[in-house]
Design a protein around this motif. Structure first.
Motif, PDB file in Angstrom:
ATOM      1  N   SER A 158     -28.722 -59.974 -30.379  1.00 52.65           N
ATOM      2  CA  SER A 158     -28.424 -58.969 -29.360  1.00 52.65           C
ATOM      3  C   SER A 158     -27.185 -58.141 -29.690  1.00 52.65           C
ATOM      4  CB  SER A 158     -28.257 -59.635 -27.990  1.00 52.65           C
ATOM      5  OG  SER A 158     -27.179 -60.560 -28.027  1.00 52.65           O
ATOM      6  N   ASN A 159     -26.406 -58.571 -30.678  1.00 57.43           N
ATOM      7  CA  ASN A 159     -25.220 -57.801 -31.062  1.00 57.43           C
ATOM      8  C   ASN A 159     -25.161 -57.560 -32.577  1.00 57.43           C
ATOM      9  OD1 ASN A 159     -24.586 -60.452 -31.753  1.00 57.43           O
ATOM     10  ND2 ASN A 159     -22.429 -60.277 -31.170  1.00 57.43           N
ATOM     11  N   ASP A 160     -26.331 -57.353 -33.171  1.00 57.41           N
ATOM     12  CA  ASP A 160     -26.383 -57.046 -34.598  1.00 57.41           C
ATOM     13  C   ASP A 160     -25.674 -55.710 -34.835  1.00 57.41           C
ATOM     14  OD1 ASP A 160     -27.235 -56.121 -37.210  1.00 57.41           O
ATOM     15  OD2 ASP A 160     -28.857 -57.577 -37.104  1.00 57.41           O
ATOM     16  N   PRO A 161     -24.765 -55.636 -35.796  1.00 58.49           N
ATOM     17  CA  PRO A 161     -24.042 -54.391 -36.028  1.00 58.49           C
ATOM     18  C   PRO A 161     -24.882 -53.301 -36.693  1.00 58.49           C
ATOM     19  CG  PRO A 161     -23.363 -56.029 -37.627  1.00 58.49           C
ATOM     20  CD  PRO A 161     -24.267 -56.731 -36.635  1.00 58.49           C
ATOM     21  N   PHE A 162     -26.133 -53.621 -37.085  1.00 57.31           N
ATOM     22  CA  PHE A 162     -26.967 -52.647 -37.781  1.00 57.31           C
ATOM     23  C   PHE A 162     -28.308 -52.369 -37.101  1.00 57.31           C
ATOM     24  CE2 PHE A 162     -24.476 -54.858 -41.133  1.00 57.31           C
ATOM     25  CZ  PHE A 162     -23.594 -53.822 -41.389  1.00 57.31           C
ATOM     26  N   CYS A 163     -28.532 -52.964 -35.931  1.00 58.85           N
ATOM     27  CA  CYS A 163     -29.814 -52.749 -35.252  1.00 58.85           C
ATOM     28  C   CYS A 163     -29.698 -53.166 -33.791  1.00 58.85           C
ATOM     29  CB  CYS A 163     -30.911 -53.569 -35.936  1.00 58.85           C
ATOM     30  SG  CYS A 163     -32.578 -53.251 -35.326  1.00 58.85           S
ATOM     31  N   THR A 164     -30.141 -52.299 -32.898  1.00 61.53           N
ATOM     32  CA  THR A 164     -30.153 -52.672 -31.484  1.00 61.53           C
ATOM     33  C   THR A 164     -31.299 -53.644 -31.239  1.00 61.53           C
ATOM     34  OG1 THR A 164     -31.654 -50.901 -30.802  1.00 61.53           O
ATOM     35  CG2 THR A 164     -29.261 -50.390 -30.827  1.00 61.53           C
ATOM     36  N   ILE A 165     -31.196 -54.395 -30.185  1.00 61.19           N
ATOM     37  CA  ILE A 165     -32.259 -55.348 -29.859  1.00 61.19           C
ATOM     38  C   ILE A 165     -33.552 -54.605 -29.512  1.00 61.19           C
ATOM     39  CG2 ILE A 165     -31.754 -55.645 -27.395  1.00 61.19           C
ATOM     40  CD1 ILE A 165     -32.560 -58.487 -29.860  1.00 61.19           C
ATOM     41  N   ASP A 166     -33.433 -53.432 -28.887  1.00 59.95           N
ATOM     42  CA  ASP A 166     -34.634 -52.655 -28.553  1.00 59.95           C
ATOM     43  C   ASP A 166     -35.386 -52.224 -29.811  1.00 59.95           C
ATOM     44  OD1 ASP A 166     -34.144 -52.918 -25.848  1.00 59.95           O
ATOM     45  OD2 ASP A 166     -33.161 -50.964 -25.669  1.00 59.95           O
ATOM     46  N   ARG A 167     -34.646 -51.802 -30.827  1.00 58.30           N
ATOM     47  CA  ARG A 167     -35.304 -51.395 -32.077  1.00 58.30           C
ATOM     48  C   ARG A 167     -35.913 -52.613 -32.786  1.00 58.30           C
ATOM     49  NH1 ARG A 167     -36.966 -46.539 -33.953  1.00 58.30           N
ATOM     50  NH2 ARG A 167     -35.951 -46.727 -35.971  1.00 58.30           N
ATOM     51  N   ALA A 168     -35.239 -53.749 -32.730  1.00 59.67           N
ATOM     52  CA  ALA A 168     -35.802 -54.956 -33.337  1.00 59.67           C
ATOM     53  C   ALA A 168     -37.113 -55.340 -32.645  1.00 59.67           C
ATOM     54  CB  ALA A 168     -34.795 -56.106 -33.270  1.00 59.67           C
ATOM     55  N   VAL A 169     -37.141 -55.225 -31.318  1.00 64.44           N
ATOM     56  CA  VAL A 169     -38.381 -55.494 -30.578  1.00 64.44           C
ATOM     57  C   VAL A 169     -39.465 -54.505 -30.999  1.00 64.44           C
ATOM     58  CG1 VAL A 169     -39.440 -55.435 -28.285  1.00 64.44           C
ATOM     59  CG2 VAL A 169     -37.262 -56.615 -28.608  1.00 64.44           C
ATOM     60  N   GLU A 170     -39.091 -53.240 -31.173  1.00 67.86           N
ATOM     61  CA  GLU A 170     -40.053 -52.230 -31.619  1.00 67.86           C
ATOM     62  C   GLU A 170     -40.641 -52.596 -32.983  1.00 67.86           C
ATOM     63  OE1 GLU A 170     -40.032 -47.620 -33.160  1.00 67.86           O
ATOM     64  OE2 GLU A 170     -38.568 -48.172 -31.632  1.00 67.86           O
ATOM     65  N   PHE A 171     -39.777 -53.001 -33.918  1.00 67.81           N
ATOM     66  CA  PHE A 171     -40.279 -53.401 -35.241  1.00 67.81           C
ATOM     67  C   PHE A 171     -41.240 -54.578 -35.116  1.00 67.81           C
ATOM     68  CE2 PHE A 171     -35.890 -51.983 -36.986  1.00 67.81           C
ATOM     69  CZ  PHE A 171     -36.255 -50.659 -36.915  1.00 67.81           C
ATOM     70  N   ALA A 172     -40.857 -55.587 -34.347  1.00 68.16           N
ATOM     71  CA  ALA A 172     -41.712 -56.766 -34.172  1.00 68.16           C
ATOM     72  C   ALA A 172     -43.063 -56.368 -33.577  1.00 68.16           C
ATOM     73  CB  ALA A 172     -41.016 -57.801 -33.290  1.00 68.16           C
ATOM     74  N   THR A 173     -43.040 -55.503 -32.594  1.00 64.73           N
ATOM     75  CA  THR A 173     -44.279 -55.056 -31.957  1.00 64.73           C
ATOM     76  C   THR A 173     -45.169 -54.320 -32.954  1.00 64.73           C
ATOM     77  OG1 THR A 173     -43.161 -54.906 -29.824  1.00 64.73           O
ATOM     78  CG2 THR A 173     -45.220 -53.682 -30.057  1.00 64.73           C
ATOM     79  N   CYS A 174     -44.591 -53.382 -33.686  1.00 65.57           N
ATOM     80  CA  CYS A 174     -45.363 -52.617 -34.676  1.00 65.57           C
ATOM     81  C   CYS A 174     -45.929 -53.522 -35.765  1.00 65.57           C
ATOM     82  CB  CYS A 174     -44.500 -51.542 -35.313  1.00 65.57           C
ATOM     83  SG  CYS A 174     -44.061 -50.187 -34.210  1.00 65.57           S
ATOM     84  N   TRP A 175     -45.131 -54.448 -36.237  1.00 62.23           N
ATOM     85  CA  TRP A 175     -45.554 -55.310 -37.340  1.00 62.23           C
ATOM     86  C   TRP A 175     -46.432 -56.477 -36.885  1.00 62.23           C
ATOM     87  CZ3 TRP A 175     -39.879 -55.685 -39.451  1.00 62.23           C
ATOM     88  CH2 TRP A 175     -39.525 -54.454 -40.033  1.00 62.23           C
ATOM     89  N   GLY A 176     -46.591 -56.661 -35.574  1.00 56.05           N
ATOM     90  CA  GLY A 176     -47.378 -57.783 -35.063  1.00 56.05           C
ATOM     91  C   GLY A 176     -46.668 -59.108 -35.208  1.00 56.05           C
ATOM     92  N   SER A 177     -45.349 -59.077 -35.227  1.00 51.70           N
ATOM     93  CA  SER A 177     -44.543 -60.287 -35.421  1.00 51.70           C
ATOM     94  C   SER A 177     -44.232 -60.960 -34.092  1.00 51.70           C
ATOM     95  CB  SER A 177     -43.204 -59.931 -36.088  1.00 51.70           C
ATOM     96  OG  SER A 177     -43.389 -59.283 -37.315  1.00 51.70           O
ATOM     97  N   ASP A 178     -44.212 -62.286 -34.092  1.00 49.52           N
ATOM     98  CA  ASP A 178     -43.623 -63.001 -32.965  1.00 49.52           C
ATOM     99  C   ASP A 178     -42.146 -62.634 -32.951  1.00 49.52           C
ATOM    100  OD1 ASP A 178     -46.032 -64.235 -32.467  1.00 49.52           O
ATOM    101  OD2 ASP A 178     -45.461 -66.133 -33.410  1.00 49.52           O
ATOM    102  N   PHE A 179     -41.572 -62.499 -31.762  1.00 45.13           N
ATOM    103  CA  PHE A 179     -40.183 -62.084 -31.661  1.00 45.13           C
ATOM    104  C   PHE A 179     -39.340 -63.211 -31.098  1.00 45.13           C
ATOM    105  CE2 PHE A 179     -36.579 -60.240 -29.380  1.00 45.13           C
ATOM    106  CZ  PHE A 179     -35.983 -59.526 -30.410  1.00 45.13           C
TER     107      PHE A 179
END
Length: 185
Positions: free
Chosen positions: A130-151
């Protein structure tokens, strides 16, 4: 699938993983794990990284599970289109950087733009902080959703690297074990 039934290919991000990084420790601890060495860790070229990952998969003698950190997650997404009918059984993706939108990502990561949005052709788990200095949690969720990854949200864990206090990272190994249990040999 048991961890001992797979070749675990460990894919460090920009700058590689140092001797105390959790990826290095896993490579030393897991009997069938190996770090995939890139030609240039500090000024990466996308095509070189993708080719190196693909060659490591081809050279593996058993089913493959990828363990990617940071920029290597984006490299896996770029490589995925070449991996539809390969021996890759799954991927554990940790702390992908937002190389498109985040203002603090190093310029050396820009050649990995744009980030592919196609689903990965194998099961995966994406772990983000939730505090990654290079990616917001919302964008990480977006990547997981697009890639079909469990988050999995790892809480306030920074970039999930040595600088954020993740040397051995036993919690990550437990998450990885959960992913492995879902995979078929």
């Amino acid at each position: 699938m048991k961890i001992s039934e797979a070749d675990v290919l460990i894919l460090p991000g920009l700058g590689s993983a140092g001797p105390s990084h959790w990826q290095t420790r896993w490579a030393e601890r897991l009997p069938y794990a190996a770090i995939v060495e890139q030609a240039d860790w500090d000024e990466p070229e996308l095509d070189d990284w993708v080719d190196t990952i693909e060659q490591a998969i081809i050279m593996a003698t058993r089913p493959v599970v990828l363990v990617a950190h940071s920029l290597a997650c984006i490299a896996v997404a770029h490589t995925a289109s070449r991996l539809a009918d390969t021996k890759v059984r799954g991927a554990f993706l940790v702390a992908p950087p937002d190389v498109e939108l985040h203002p603090d990502v190093p310029e050396a990561t820009w050649p990995f733009r744009p980030i592919p949005r196609d689903p990965l052709p194998f099961p995966s788990m994406l772990v983000a902080s939730s505090n990654d200095p290079f990616c917001t949690i919302d964008r990480a969720v977006e990547f997981a959703t697009c890639w079909g990854s469990d988050f999995h949200q790892a809480g306030e864990a920074g970039h999930i690297n040595l600088a954020s206090g993740h040397g051995p990272w036993p919690e990550g190994l437990l998450m990885f074990t959960r992913l492995m249990q879902r995979l078929k040999a």
